[in-house]
Design an enzyme around this catalytic site. Structure first.
Site, PDB file in Angstrom:
ATOM      1  N   ASP A   1      43.683  41.445  59.105  1.00 49.40           N
ATOM      2  CA  ASP A   1      43.865  39.936  59.472  1.00 49.40           C
ATOM      3  C   ASP A   1      42.867  39.059  58.578  1.00 49.40           C
ATOM      4  OD1 ASP A   1      45.463  39.068  62.162  1.00 49.40           O
ATOM      5  OD2 ASP A   1      44.099  37.366  61.254  1.00 49.40           O
TER       6      ASP A   1
ATOM      7  N   ASP B   1      43.669  38.295  53.242  1.00 45.38           N
ATOM      8  CA  ASP B   1      44.987  37.571  53.480  1.00 45.38           C
ATOM      9  C   ASP B   1      45.832  38.915  52.870  1.00 45.38           C
ATOM     10  OD1 ASP B   1      47.255  36.307  52.880  1.00 45.38           O
ATOM     11  OD2 ASP B   1      46.300  34.572  52.182  1.00 45.38           O
TER      12      ASP B   1
ATOM     13  N   CYS C   1      57.462  36.377  67.928  1.00 41.20           N
ATOM     14  CA  CYS C   1      57.538  35.894  69.245  1.00 41.20           C
ATOM     15  C   CYS C   1      58.666  34.338  69.461  1.00 41.20           C
ATOM     16  CB  CYS C   1      56.413  35.713  70.087  1.00 41.20           C
ATOM     17  SG  CYS C   1      55.007  34.828  69.417  1.00 41.20           S
TER      18      CYS C   1
ATOM     19  N   LYS D   1      39.376  36.541  64.577  1.00 39.77           N
ATOM     20  CA  LYS D   1      40.356  37.564  65.013  1.00 39.77           C
ATOM     21  C   LYS D   1      39.998  38.857  64.846  1.00 39.77           C
ATOM     22  CE  LYS D   1      44.242  34.363  64.619  1.00 39.77           C
ATOM     23  NZ  LYS D   1      45.701  34.055  64.276  1.00 39.77           N
TER      24      LYS D   1
ATOM     25  N   TYR E   1      56.598  31.299  54.929  1.00 34.60           N
ATOM     26  CA  TYR E   1      55.044  32.029  54.938  1.00 34.60           C
ATOM     27  C   TYR E   1      55.549  33.306  55.555  1.00 34.60           C
ATOM     28  CZ  TYR E   1      50.297  32.399  56.373  1.00 34.60           C
ATOM     29  OH  TYR E   1      48.856  32.754  56.525  1.00 34.60           O
TER      30      TYR E   1
ATOM     31  N   ASP F   1      54.060  40.793  62.027  1.00 36.16           N
ATOM     32  CA  ASP F   1      54.362  40.038  63.066  1.00 36.16           C
ATOM     33  C   ASP F   1      53.492  38.778  62.719  1.00 36.16           C
ATOM     34  OD1 ASP F   1      54.462  38.903  65.523  1.00 36.16           O
ATOM     35  OD2 ASP F   1      53.597  40.183  66.932  1.00 36.16           O
TER      36      ASP F   1
END
Length: 375
Positions: free
Chosen positions: A225, A253, A319, A230, A299, A272
């Site tokens: 991540d 990244d 989501c 995070k 993206y 995700d």
């Protein structure tokens, strides 16, 4: 256009009309403003079986049930809606806090936008920043101190619009036996388990739901991540669940993993990526434009193309519910879509092998899932 506080522009409305009727769009957005009737958690099967956890919770008076299809999933009932009593004072909280408080969470200082002068013991109404009253509670701290320090518990909620289980208060949470996760998200690990791979890369790993699921299933996971905050949260979850030894964590990244780590290979990659979040529920309000969805789709495609370079299989999930961020991204990747063999959800829009979860039909958050290979 406004559907129960969910605002979309006309272009996005027309986009949805390509796949849903006007009545279905209305029902979908109405469902998003309420929580699902089942609150799902994933059992950490590296420490306890689902049957044993259900027995343990039930013995303590906590209603919990096995999911009908996925071994690691159990659910607890969500109650409501209830009438919220009226109080003389109000505390205004931000959108994120309001969406938690409306299902029974307490109010903590960081989520407070403004408050009347409140003393310990005062009864208050908790109000979202759009004016929706979400709960009634009692102050456990003085407002002056809360606004000064921006730390700690402020309002103990006694009555909210809905009541969901307070998972973090359970001893099973502290023991690392459970992870709060929606049923569609748990389905990602369910699909991954059937692939029989030993090593996986999670390109959007934080806060850790999917990568910890793979780890508890015995896979070695390379979790990536780009946000330090995070990553820190992910490490905390790994420690709580006792899965640190299974997961290597990298701050990077992940769109450039193939370039920066040219020897990195795995049997599976998870993608995700950031999305318009239309499927997350419950929502107090939400604003989305078609342009924003198109921009995010570009993206998302970057992550997916990288994943296809480093792994034999890729599970792509979001989501959100727009076609442009889901089936269209899969189509533009030029990958082969594989059958998910998933007994829940519905076929994708123009992609029979993809899977969609629609809130007004499946009583889950909105979600999209596809299994891909290089072809």
């Amino acid at each position: 256009m406004n559907f129960y506080g969910i605002e979309i522009d006309y272009d996005l409305y027309k986009h949805f009309l390509e796949f849903l009727t006007d009545g279905e769009i209305d029902a979908l957005f109405k469902a998003i403003t309420t929580p699902p009737p089942r609150y799902y958690v994933r059992v950490n099967t590296s420490r306890i079986s689902a049957n044993e956890l259900v027995r343990r919770l039930n013995a303590r008076g906590v209603p919990a049930y096995r999911d009908e299809h996925i071994e690691e999933a159990i659910w607890l009932p969500v109650q409501g809606p209830f009438r919220v009593p009226t109080a003389r004072k109000i505390v205004v909280v931000d959108k994120k806090a309001a969406e938690s408080v409306m299902v029974g969470a307490d109010v903590y200082a960081p989520g407070v936008i403004k408050t009347e002068r409140v003393e310990v013991g005062d009864e208050v109404n908790v109000v979202a920043d759009n004016g929706v009253v979400v709960a009634f509670g009692v102050a456990v701290a003085n407002s002056d101190e809360v606004l000064k320090t921006r730390r700690g518990l402020f309002i103990k909620v006694e009555k909210s619009l809905y009541k969901a289980p307070k998972i973090r208060d359970l001893p099973e949470y502290a023991e690392g036996l459970i992870y709060s996760q929606s049923l569609p998200a748990i389905a990602v690990g369910h699909v991954a388990k059937r692939l029989g791979v030993e090593k996986a890369v999670d390109l959007n790993a934080a806060p850790g739901g999917k990568c910890t699921h793979l780890a508890q299933l015995g896979m070695r996971v390379f979790a990536v991540d780009r946000s330090w905050s995070k990553i820190s949260r992910l490490r905390e979850e790994l420690k709580r669940l006792g899965l640190e030894a299974q997961v290597d964590v990298l701050l990077h990244d992940s769109r450039y993993l193939d370039r920066d780590f040219p020897r990195l290979r795995a049997g599976l990659a998870l993608v995700d990526p950031p999305c318009t979040d239309i499927g997350v529920r419950p929502k107090i309000y939400h604003r989305v434009t078609y342009k924003a969805a198109k921009t995010l789709a570009q993206y998302q495609l970057q992550f997916l193309k990288t994943a296809l370079k480093i792994a034999d299989y890729v599970i792509y999930s979001t989501c959100t519910l727009t076609y442009v961020e889901n089936e269209e991204v899969v189509l533009k990747s030029r990958a082969q879509t594989l059958h998910l063999d998933l007994p829940i959800g519905a076929p994708g829009w123009g992609c029979e092998t993809c899977r969609r979860f629609l809130p007004h039909i499946h009583n889950t958050p909105g979600f999209f899932l596809a299994l891909l290979s290089k072809g």
